[in-house]
Design an enzyme around this catalytic site. Structure first.
Site: not given
Ligand SMILES: [Mg+2]
Ligand SMILES: [Mg+2]
Lengths: 356, 356
Positions: B221, B245, B249, B189, B142
Site C-alpha cells: 500500500d 501486477d 500497471d 505486506k 494467481y
Molecule cells: Mg495487469
Molecule cells: Mg494502508
C-alpha cells in the site's frame, strides 16, 4: 446532545494528532451546547509495552461502552524489520475491527482547492475530484487462515469472501451512490480469482435493487492505473479489504498528502474515526505531524455517528479557512510557502480552534 | 545469427500490434544479415473459438521449439461480465507461464522525453525515472488452490509462496541491481501476511550475498502511494505476482501510456516478449492501437534472448526518432498534437520501419 467519546491515540504521531482532534470536539461541544464526555484507552505498541496485548480487554470494554471512537494510529518501526515477532501492533487494529463488527471503511477523497498544487498529479487532472471509497474491512486475505507448512519452507494466506460479507458492504455502497452521482465502481480481479468472481456475482445481484445506479466493474490492476489517469471518473467505489488498502493509499497521494485524509469504520457497533496515515514513526515526537486528518476524523464522527451536520461543517470550514489564510504543515507546504507559515502540530491546531 | 521466432498474436489488438513487431524483426534481420524464421500459434479467445482450449497442445509444442516468442495479448469482453465461464482466455496465459517456467517478469519503465507531457503526473516529478520491475510470475494467489465451499456461498483463493520461488526471483533482481544503481526495493505486506513474512525473510537472506546492494522494504500500500509521490526513488523493484501486477500497471500510467511499455518473461525455457497492455477490446479492429510496445518487446527480445544489443538499440532509436519527428498514436497524443500527426497502427509502424 449527550455523548461519550473514547479517544484511542495509539502509537507514534497518533499520540500527537488526537490531542488536536479531541480539542476540536471540546470546542464544538462548548460552542454548540453539547455534553460530550471523554475517556482514553491503550492500543498498539503502547498497549504491548504496558500489558503485552495490542488490544487489552479493558480497552475493548471501553470501546463497546462508548458512542464513538476517535482513533490515532498503531505501528512501530521495530516490528517492520522483525518478521518473526509473534505479537504485533497491527493485530490490535485487526481485532478491534472484528470485535466491533466494523465491516465498512469509508474514505472520502475530496480536495481542498488550496492544496491542488501539493500533489504530484497535475492540478487540471485533480480539480473537482470527489471520491468515496467503501473498503470491506473484516474479511479477505487479511483474516483468512494463514500458516507455515512444509517445515517452514512454504507459507500461505487465504483470500476468502462469503456472499453475506459482500452483500452488506455492496448495499452500503449502493445506498451512498443513490445520495451522490448514482455511479458505482466495483473493483475485483474476477478474471483470475474465485473470491473475486463471487464478489462480482453478489454485486451484480444487489445491483438489481438499485436500477438507477450505473454500475461499472474494474480489475484492481486497471483501477490502480485509472486512478492516476482519470481520477474524476471515480465517484463511489466498493472493493475488498486488500484491494481497498492499496487503492485508498494510492488515492491519498492523489490528494497530495495522507495528512489531509480521514476515514470512518462503521458496522454493527460503535463507529471508529481515524486518519488514514499510519503511526509515522519517522516523524513521531517532533511536533511536526499534520493534525488535520484527525480533525477531519472528528468532523466525520460528528456527521456519521451523531448526525450533527452543522457542527461537522463548522470543523471543515475552519480547516478551509486556515488553508486559505496560507498556513501549512510541513507535509503540505511547497516551495512557495513562506517559512513562517509552516506550523507544527500544536500551532496549526490552535489556528483551527480559533476559527470554530 | 540463425533463430526461430514464434509469433503469438492472441486476441484483440494483439492481432494488430504483433504485425508491426514482427515486421521490425524482419527489417532488423535484413539489415544486420540475420536468418530469422517465423511460425505462428493460437492462444486465448481465438484458440478457444478454434479448439475449445485457450492454449492448445500444438501451440505449446511450437513454443518449446522456438528460440523466443513475440506475444500479443489475450482476453475478450464476453468473459468479463460472465463470471461463471469455465474456460477463459487468461487460463492460456497462466498455463504458458507455468509450462515454460517463466517465473520472472521484467518490466522496464523508462520514459521517452517527448512523452513526459502525456502523463497525468507532473513532468518534473517524472523526468529521469528509470525503474526495472521484477514481478514473480508463477506463484502467489494467481496459482494457489481456489474453490467454492459452503454450497457455493463462500469462495477462496490461496496466496502461497515457497522459499525457492522467492529466492530465484530475488537473485535475478539483486543481479540486475548490481548492474544498475545498486539499489533494490522489495515490496510485500509482511505486517499482516504470512506469505509476505516468508518473502521478506528470504530476501533478507539472499541480501547477504550482495553486501553492496542497498535493500529497502516497502509494504504494497505504501509502495502504491510512493510510486506517484516520488517515482525517482525507485530503481530495481522485486515483488510477488499480484502486487507486481498492480504496481506495474500503476507504473505504466506514470509513463503516460500502456502503449509504450514492453515486458520480458524469462525463466527455465523460451523467453516471452509482450506489451503490458491487454487485448484492448474497446479499440480492437479499429486500426488505432499503438504498436510501439510490441516493437519495444521485439527490441527486448533481441537484447535478452539473442544478446543482440546493437540491433536492439537500433529499434529503440527508430522509435525515439519517430517521436522526435512529432508522430503520435491517439493514446499518446495531446491537445498540442496536430491532427495529421496522429497516425494509426500501420502508418506509425511504417514510420518506425523507415528509420531502421
Ligand atoms: Mg495487469
Ligand atoms: Mg494502508
Amino acid at each position: 446532545m449527550k455523548k461519550h467519546i473514547l479517544v484511542v491515540p495509539g502509537d507514534g504521531i497518533g499520540q500527537e494528532v488526537t490531542v488536536v482532534g479531541k480539542a476540536v470536539l471540546e470546542k464544538i461541544a462548548a460552542k454548540f451546547g453539547h455534553d460530550f464526555t471523554y475517556d482514553e484507552a491503550l492500543m498498539g505498541h503502547v498497549a504491548i509495552e504496558a500489558t503485552g496485548d495490542p488490544l487489552p480487554a479493558e480497552s475493548l470494554e471501553k470501546m463497546r461502552a462508548s458512542d464513538a471512537i476517535l482513533f490515532g494510529a498503531v505501528g512501530h518501526a521495530k516490528y517492520d524489520n522483525d518478521p518473526t515477532a509473534k505479537v504485533r501492533p497491527e493485530q490490535g487494529l485487526l481485532k478491534m475491527r472484528k470485535e466491533l463488527g466494523l465491516f465498512a471503511n469509508l474514505r472520502p477523497i475530496k480536495l481542498f482547492d488550496e492544496l491542488l498544487g501539493a500533489s504530484s498529479i497535475k492540478p487540471e487532472i485533480l480539480k473537482g475530484v470527489d471520491i468515496l471509497f467503501f473498503r470491506e474491512l473484516t474479511g479477505d486475505v487479511y483474516f483468512g487462515k494463514r500458516e507455515r507448512i512444509d517445515n517452514g519452507n512454504t507459507a500461505y494466506d487465504t483470500m476468502i469472501y462469503s456472499k453475506y460479507e459482500v452483500e452488506r458492504i455492496a448495499r452500503k455502497a449502493f445506498d451512498a451512490a443513490m445520495t451522490r452521482g448514482k455511479k458505482l465502481m466495483s473493483v475485483d480481479k474476477a478474471n483470475v480469482l474465485e473470491s473475486s468472481r463471487l464478489w462480482r456475482e453478489v454485486v451484480l445481484e444487489v445491483a438489481k435493487d438499485y436500477p438507477e445506479v450505473e454500475l461499472e466493474h474494474q480489475f484492481i490492476d486497471a483501477a490502480a492505473m485509472l486512478l492516476i489517469k482519470d481520477p474524476k471518473r471515480f465517484d463511489v467505489v466498493v472493493t475488498g479489504n486488500i484491494f481497498g488498502d492499496i487503492l485508498t493509499d494510492e488515492a491519498s497521494q492523489i490528494a497530495g498528502s495522507m495528512g489531509m485524509l480521514a476515514s470512518a469504520s462503521v458496522g454493527e457497533s460503535t463507529g471508529v474515526y481515524e486518519p488514514i496515515h499510519g503511526s509515522g514513526h519517522d516523524i513521531a515526537g517532533k511536533g511536526v505531524a499534520n493534525p488535520m486528518a484527525s480533525v477531519l476524523s472528528a468532523a466525520l464522527l460528528l456527521d456519521i455517528s451523531f448526525g450533527l451536520k452543522e457542527e461537522s461543517e463548522a470543523v471543515i470550514s475552519a480547516i478551509d479557512s486556515v488553508l486559505k489564510a496560507g498556513y501549512r504543515t510541513r507535509d503540505i507546504a511547497d516551495a512557495t510557502t513562506p517559512a513562517n507559515m509552516i506550523l507544527g502540530t500544536d500551532a496549526i491546531g490552535k489556528e483551527i480552534l480559533d476559527r470554530i
